[in-house]
Design a protein around this motif. Structure first.
Motif, mmCIF file in Angstrom:
data_model
loop_
_atom_site.group_PDB
_atom_site.id
_atom_site.type_symbol
_atom_site.label_atom_id
_atom_site.label_comp_id
_atom_site.label_asym_id
_atom_site.label_seq_id
_atom_site.Cartn_x
_atom_site.Cartn_y
_atom_site.Cartn_z
ATOM 1 N N MET A 187 0.224 -1.254 0.342
ATOM 2 C CA MET A 187 0.151 -0.047 0.107
ATOM 3 C C MET A 187 0.791 1.503 0.048
ATOM 4 S SD MET A 187 -2.665 1.186 2.875
ATOM 5 C CE MET A 187 -3.593 -0.261 2.809
ATOM 6 N N LYS A 188 0.730 2.352 -0.437
ATOM 7 C CA LYS A 188 1.462 3.284 -0.911
ATOM 8 C C LYS A 188 1.092 4.571 -0.173
ATOM 9 C CE LYS A 188 3.565 7.061 -4.316
ATOM 10 N NZ LYS A 188 3.454 6.602 -5.698
ATOM 11 N N GLU A 189 1.526 5.523 0.318
ATOM 12 C CA GLU A 189 1.290 6.424 1.143
ATOM 13 C C GLU A 189 1.168 7.466 0.621
ATOM 14 O OE1 GLU A 189 2.806 5.862 5.149
ATOM 15 O OE2 GLU A 189 1.742 4.428 6.225
ATOM 16 N N ILE A 190 0.068 8.475 0.592
ATOM 17 C CA ILE A 190 0.146 9.864 0.626
ATOM 18 C C ILE A 190 -0.136 10.709 1.175
ATOM 19 C CG2 ILE A 190 -1.436 10.809 -0.976
ATOM 20 C CD1 ILE A 190 0.115 8.382 -2.762
ATOM 21 N N THR A 191 0.794 11.687 1.773
ATOM 22 C CA THR A 191 0.177 12.530 2.266
ATOM 23 C C THR A 191 -0.216 13.845 1.980
ATOM 24 O OG1 THR A 191 2.801 11.935 3.025
ATOM 25 C CG2 THR A 191 2.631 14.291 4.163
ATOM 26 N N LEU A 192 -0.760 14.572 2.659
ATOM 27 C CA LEU A 192 -1.782 15.282 2.073
ATOM 28 C C LEU A 192 -1.026 16.528 2.525
ATOM 29 C CD1 LEU A 192 -5.354 14.938 4.253
ATOM 30 C CD2 LEU A 192 -4.492 14.923 1.520
ATOM 31 N N THR A 193 -1.153 17.802 1.946
ATOM 32 C CA THR A 193 -0.861 19.019 2.660
ATOM 33 C C THR A 193 -1.889 20.127 2.591
ATOM 34 O OG1 THR A 193 -0.310 19.727 0.430
ATOM 35 C CG2 THR A 193 1.326 18.786 1.341
ATOM 36 N N LYS A 194 -3.147 19.742 2.858
ATOM 37 C CA LYS A 194 -4.421 20.451 3.200
ATOM 38 C C LYS A 194 -5.269 19.335 3.599
ATOM 39 C CE LYS A 194 -4.597 21.604 -1.524
ATOM 40 N NZ LYS A 194 -5.271 21.798 -2.887
ATOM 41 N N LEU A 248 -10.897 12.810 -5.335
ATOM 42 C CA LEU A 248 -10.632 11.555 -6.093
ATOM 43 C C LEU A 248 -9.740 12.084 -7.296
ATOM 44 C CD1 LEU A 248 -9.968 8.666 -6.600
ATOM 45 C CD2 LEU A 248 -12.758 9.151 -7.139
ATOM 46 N N GLY A 249 -9.737 13.334 -7.925
ATOM 47 C CA GLY A 249 -8.939 13.787 -9.670
ATOM 48 C C GLY A 249 -8.109 13.756 -9.333
ATOM 49 N N GLN A 250 -7.458 14.176 -7.810
ATOM 50 C CA GLN A 250 -6.246 15.314 -7.482
ATOM 51 C C GLN A 250 -5.535 13.527 -7.483
ATOM 52 O OE1 GLN A 250 -7.403 17.858 -4.830
ATOM 53 N NE2 GLN A 250 -6.866 19.351 -5.993
ATOM 54 N N LEU A 251 -6.444 12.876 -6.076
ATOM 55 C CA LEU A 251 -5.331 11.460 -6.394
ATOM 56 C C LEU A 251 -4.736 11.209 -7.727
ATOM 57 C CD1 LEU A 251 -3.879 9.106 -4.093
ATOM 58 C CD2 LEU A 251 -6.086 8.661 -4.550
ATOM 59 N N ASN A 280 -2.639 12.452 -17.134
ATOM 60 C CA ASN A 280 -1.987 13.499 -17.270
ATOM 61 C C ASN A 280 -2.454 14.943 -16.212
ATOM 62 O OD1 ASN A 280 0.092 11.997 -18.010
ATOM 63 N ND2 ASN A 280 -1.106 11.926 -19.457
ATOM 64 N N SER A 281 -4.123 15.500 -17.197
ATOM 65 C CA SER A 281 -4.977 16.262 -16.450
ATOM 66 C C SER A 281 -5.963 16.194 -15.882
ATOM 67 C CB SER A 281 -4.987 16.855 -17.666
ATOM 68 O OG SER A 281 -6.001 16.616 -18.224
ATOM 69 N N GLY A 282 -6.606 16.804 -14.966
ATOM 70 C CA GLY A 282 -8.077 16.753 -14.410
ATOM 71 C C GLY A 282 -9.117 16.167 -15.145
ATOM 72 N N GLY A 283 -9.162 17.067 -16.450
ATOM 73 C CA GLY A 283 -10.324 16.750 -16.965
ATOM 74 C C GLY A 283 -10.228 15.160 -17.527
ATOM 75 N N ARG A 292 -16.924 10.098 -8.640
ATOM 76 C CA ARG A 292 -17.189 11.214 -8.740
ATOM 77 C C ARG A 292 -15.561 11.455 -8.262
ATOM 78 N NH1 ARG A 292 -20.742 12.176 -3.869
ATOM 79 N NH2 ARG A 292 -18.926 10.665 -2.709
ATOM 80 N N ARG A 293 -15.522 12.551 -9.356
ATOM 81 C CA ARG A 293 -14.084 12.792 -9.320
ATOM 82 C C ARG A 293 -13.853 13.810 -7.841
ATOM 83 N NH1 ARG A 293 -14.419 16.122 -14.564
ATOM 84 N NH2 ARG A 293 -15.962 17.561 -13.539
ATOM 85 N N GLY A 294 -15.325 14.363 -7.942
ATOM 86 C CA GLY A 294 -14.682 15.457 -6.044
ATOM 87 C C GLY A 294 -14.672 14.934 -5.364
ATOM 88 N N ARG A 295 -14.966 13.720 -4.887
ATOM 89 C CA ARG A 295 -14.999 12.850 -3.368
ATOM 90 C C ARG A 295 -14.014 13.619 -2.800
ATOM 91 N NH1 ARG A 295 -14.709 9.402 0.427
ATOM 92 N NH2 ARG A 295 -16.012 7.939 0.859
ATOM 93 N N LYS A 296 -14.273 13.713 -2.018
ATOM 94 C CA LYS A 296 -13.227 14.756 -1.335
ATOM 95 C C LYS A 296 -12.774 13.255 -0.069
ATOM 96 C CE LYS A 296 -14.814 18.963 -0.315
ATOM 97 N NZ LYS A 296 -15.658 19.870 0.838
ATOM 98 N N LEU A 297 -11.345 13.500 -0.046
ATOM 99 C CA LEU A 297 -10.176 12.429 0.748
ATOM 100 C C LEU A 297 -9.637 12.759 2.038
ATOM 101 C CD1 LEU A 297 -8.893 10.875 -2.621
ATOM 102 C CD2 LEU A 297 -10.783 9.801 -1.496
#
Length: 70
Positions: free
Chosen positions: A1-8, A13-16, A24-27, A49-54
């Motif tokens: 399992m890879k860990e992703i560190t939040l800065t905010k 989900l789209g950003q992830l 390559n892009s948000g689109g 949902r690409r806007g799903r908050k993680l």
């Protein structure tokens, strides 16, 4: 399992998808999530949902790879 560190407080989900180089892009997120070949769950629940908050503690499984948000 890879860990992703939040800065905010959270990322979407789209950003992830961008962070882990699946798109390559948000689109591209919408099309990636609509593709039936891609199985995505957030904390065990199917998600498209690409806007799903993680938030810190979330576990995202994309196909056969898992990512933990810390």
């Amino acid at each position: 399992m890879k860990e992703i560190t939040l800065t905010k407080e959270y990322i979407t989900l789209g950003q992830l998808l961008k962070i882990v180089d699946l798109i390559n892009s948000g689109g591209e997120a919408k099309f990636f999530l609509q593709d039936s070949k891609n199985q995505i769950t957030v904390d065990g629940i199917l998600e498209n949902r690409r806007g799903r908050k993680l938030y810190s503690g979330s576990v995202v499984k994309i196909n056969d790879k898992e990512y933990k948000i810390i």
